[in-house]
Design an enzyme around this catalytic site. Structure first.
Site, mmCIF file in Angstrom:
data_model
loop_
_atom_site.group_PDB
_atom_site.id
_atom_site.type_symbol
_atom_site.label_atom_id
_atom_site.label_comp_id
_atom_site.label_asym_id
_atom_site.label_seq_id
_atom_site.Cartn_x
_atom_site.Cartn_y
_atom_site.Cartn_z
ATOM 1 N N ARG A 65 0.842 -1.209 0.000
ATOM 2 C CA ARG A 65 0.000 0.000 0.000
ATOM 3 C C ARG A 65 0.874 1.255 0.000
ATOM 4 O O ARG A 65 0.529 2.266 -0.612
ATOM 5 C CB ARG A 65 -0.957 -0.006 1.211
ATOM 6 N N TYR A 118 -17.258 17.061 -14.505
ATOM 7 C CA TYR A 118 -17.737 15.673 -14.502
ATOM 8 C C TYR A 118 -18.726 15.520 -13.339
ATOM 9 O O TYR A 118 -18.454 15.953 -12.215
ATOM 10 C CB TYR A 118 -16.531 14.739 -14.324
ATOM 11 N N ASP A 191 -8.325 19.008 -13.806
ATOM 12 C CA ASP A 191 -8.562 17.643 -14.258
ATOM 13 C C ASP A 191 -8.284 17.617 -15.761
ATOM 14 O O ASP A 191 -9.006 18.223 -16.542
ATOM 15 C CB ASP A 191 -10.016 17.270 -13.930
ATOM 16 N N LYS A 216 -9.214 6.555 -18.635
ATOM 17 C CA LYS A 216 -9.548 7.048 -19.976
ATOM 18 C C LYS A 216 -8.325 6.974 -20.901
ATOM 19 O O LYS A 216 -7.830 5.910 -21.138
ATOM 20 C CB LYS A 216 -10.106 8.476 -19.876
HETATM 21 C C1 PLP Z 1 -13.231 14.210 -16.465
HETATM 22 C C2 PLP Z 1 -13.343 13.062 -15.514
HETATM 23 N N1 PLP Z 1 -12.749 13.149 -14.310
HETATM 24 C C3 PLP Z 1 -12.838 12.148 -13.413
HETATM 25 C C4 PLP Z 1 -13.559 11.006 -13.685
HETATM 26 C C5 PLP Z 1 -13.645 9.922 -12.651
HETATM 27 O O1 PLP Z 1 -12.755 8.897 -12.982
HETATM 28 P P1 PLP Z 1 -12.926 7.374 -12.527
HETATM 29 O O2 PLP Z 1 -14.150 6.844 -13.198
HETATM 30 O O3 PLP Z 1 -11.650 6.724 -12.979
HETATM 31 O O4 PLP Z 1 -13.073 7.378 -11.041
HETATM 32 C C6 PLP Z 1 -14.185 10.860 -14.922
HETATM 33 C C7 PLP Z 1 -14.949 9.640 -15.219
HETATM 34 O O5 PLP Z 1 -15.698 9.552 -16.167
HETATM 35 C C8 PLP Z 1 -14.082 11.927 -15.862
HETATM 36 O O6 PLP Z 1 -14.677 11.867 -17.065
#
Ligand code: PLP
Length: 413
Positions: A65, A118, A191, A216
């Site tokens: 961890r 998101y 992000d 992604k």
């Molecule tokens: C722009 C963005 N940030 C964060 C996330 C969250 O990521 P995760 O699904 O890997 O937790 C997503 C998920 O679709 C996203 O599109």
């Protein structure tokens, strides 16, 4: 040939952090092995050893961890791709964002965030930080930096942005916001999931920390849930590492770390192809009479096209469009497609399509969706790397099916 001291981005994607005879491997493996051990044998009892002094970069590991060779290699790679000194890999993008926010926020603090975030991040801010941890949140239309400036308060501790956003592909001026915050003790996080470091590097534009859902583009093959952050700020990195390893513990497992690491090797080639295909799809949709608006930063009609040209080196592979019709039309359209799979998520090599109002952004209230311009017939597309003729042909077939059914009197019964 000139001496090159700094490796290019493409070279970093292929080899940074992976040394055949480095700390992660003694056999000379040219790819980083998947280290599954949860615990690591110590050479002897060192009563002076302090866990925070254990250095993965020197091949020192104690417990999975805290650190793991495969994860460490990935963290080194992603940090290099984003141009920051510290990387940390998490069990999901959500865990990466949560841990980063937790590193900075305390009860009474205030967050300014892009309203078009998101939906999961919005829910985290609303239902965890605001409702349970006493942190106030203001959402703004950050396409105008003035709105960010107007929302700042004495207690503002974090400004959290995405650019381009999900699902409307809106942009904020990252360097402009960084300038605005230059004299304030505010953590500015971006992000960067939609652009990937291949097309945009927020730290170079002045952000303090970059977050990714590596689920992604960085992984790129829709077969791992994972996340990462990168920062150049030593104190912030230390706090995030403490939370990553001890306070929260939502670390990226060895196998997922391996998959994301493997995905990074083809990032540049994939992003080029994603963008070429997305551009062709955006132009095709823009010409269709059934489509009233296409949101893609690469189209000159996009309101932030000029900003995209300045702060990004490409426009990415995701777009959304407004179908000029009913929800029944949208349903007929997406269900007739065979190359585009009806599924949430983005960034994989395969093309995906979804209706945010019914899928990813369904958790938001209808009023919130309306305020964000997420109509029932807004369709989001993650354009994959398939043959473009197949993708365009599939979309054409979707419109044909929609128009055929729409003109058949009994179709809606
Ligand atoms: C722009 C963005 N940030 C964060 C996330 C969250 O990521 P995760 O699904 O890997 O937790 C997503 C998920 O679709 C996203 O599109």
């Amino acid at each position: 040939m000139e001496d090159q001291t700094e490796p290019t981005f493409e070279t970093l994607t292929v080899s940074e952090g992976e040394e055949p005879f480095g700390s992660a491997s003694e056999a000379g493996d040219v790819v980083s092995p998947i280290h599954l051990a949860s615990t690591f044998a110590l050479p002897g009892l060192d009563t002076e050893m302090r866990l925070e002094d254990v250095d993965p970069a020197a091949g020192e590991f104690v417990y999975g961890r805290l650190s793991n060779p495969t994860r460490h290699t990935l963290e080194t790679r992603i940090a290099a791709l984003e141009g920051g000194g510290h990387g940390a890999a998490f069990a999901s993008g959500t865990a990466a964002i949560f841990t980063t926010l937790l590193a900075r926020l305390s009860p009474g603090d205030h967050v300014v965030a892009f309203e078009d975030l998101y939906a999961g991040t919005r829910r985290m801010l609303d239902d965890v930080f605001r409702s349970r941890l006493g942190v106030d949140v203001t959402y703004v239309d950050a396409t105008d930096t003035e709105n960010v400036a107007a929302a700042l308060r004495e207690e503002t501790a974090v400004v959290w942005m995405e650019s381009p956003t999900n699902p409307r592909l809106a942009l904020c001026d990252i360097a402009g916001i960084a300038d605005l915050l230059a004299d304030r003790d505010v953590l500015f996080g971006v992000d960067n999931t939609f652009a990937s470091p291949y097309f945009q590097r927020p730290l170079e534009l002045g952000a303090d920390v970059v977050a990714h859902s590596t689920t992604k583009y960085l992984n790129g093959h829709s077969d791992a849930i994972a996340g990462a952050i990168v920062t150049d700020d030593d104190a912030l990195a230390e706090e995030i590492r403490f939370l990553q390893q001890v306070g929260v513990g939502a670390v990226s497992g060895p196998f997922d770390s391996y998959l994301v690491l493997r995905g990074t090797k083809t990032l540049a080639a994939r992003m080029e192809r994603h963008e070429a295909n997305a551009t062709a799809v955006a132009e095709f949709l823009d010409d269709r009479p059934e489509v009233s608006d296409v949101y893609y930063p690469g189209l000159p009609s996009h309101p932030d096209h000029e900003l995209a040209r300045e702060q990004m080196s490409g426009f990415g592979g995701i777009l959304s469009f407004e179908l000029d019709g009913t929800i029944a039309d949208a349903k007929r359209f997406v269900e007739a497609l065979t190359e585009f799979t009806l599924a949430v998520s983005v960034g994989g090599v395969e093309s995906l399509i979804e209706l945010p109002a019914a899928m990813t952004h369904e958790p938001l209230s209808p009023a919130e969706r309306e305020a964000l311009g997420i109509s029932d017939t807004l369709i989001r597309v993650s354009v994959g790397i398939e043959g473009i003729d197949d993708l365009i042909g599939d979309l054409r077939g979707g419109f044909d099916a929609m128009n055929r059914r729409a003109t058949t009197p009994s179709a809606d019964r």
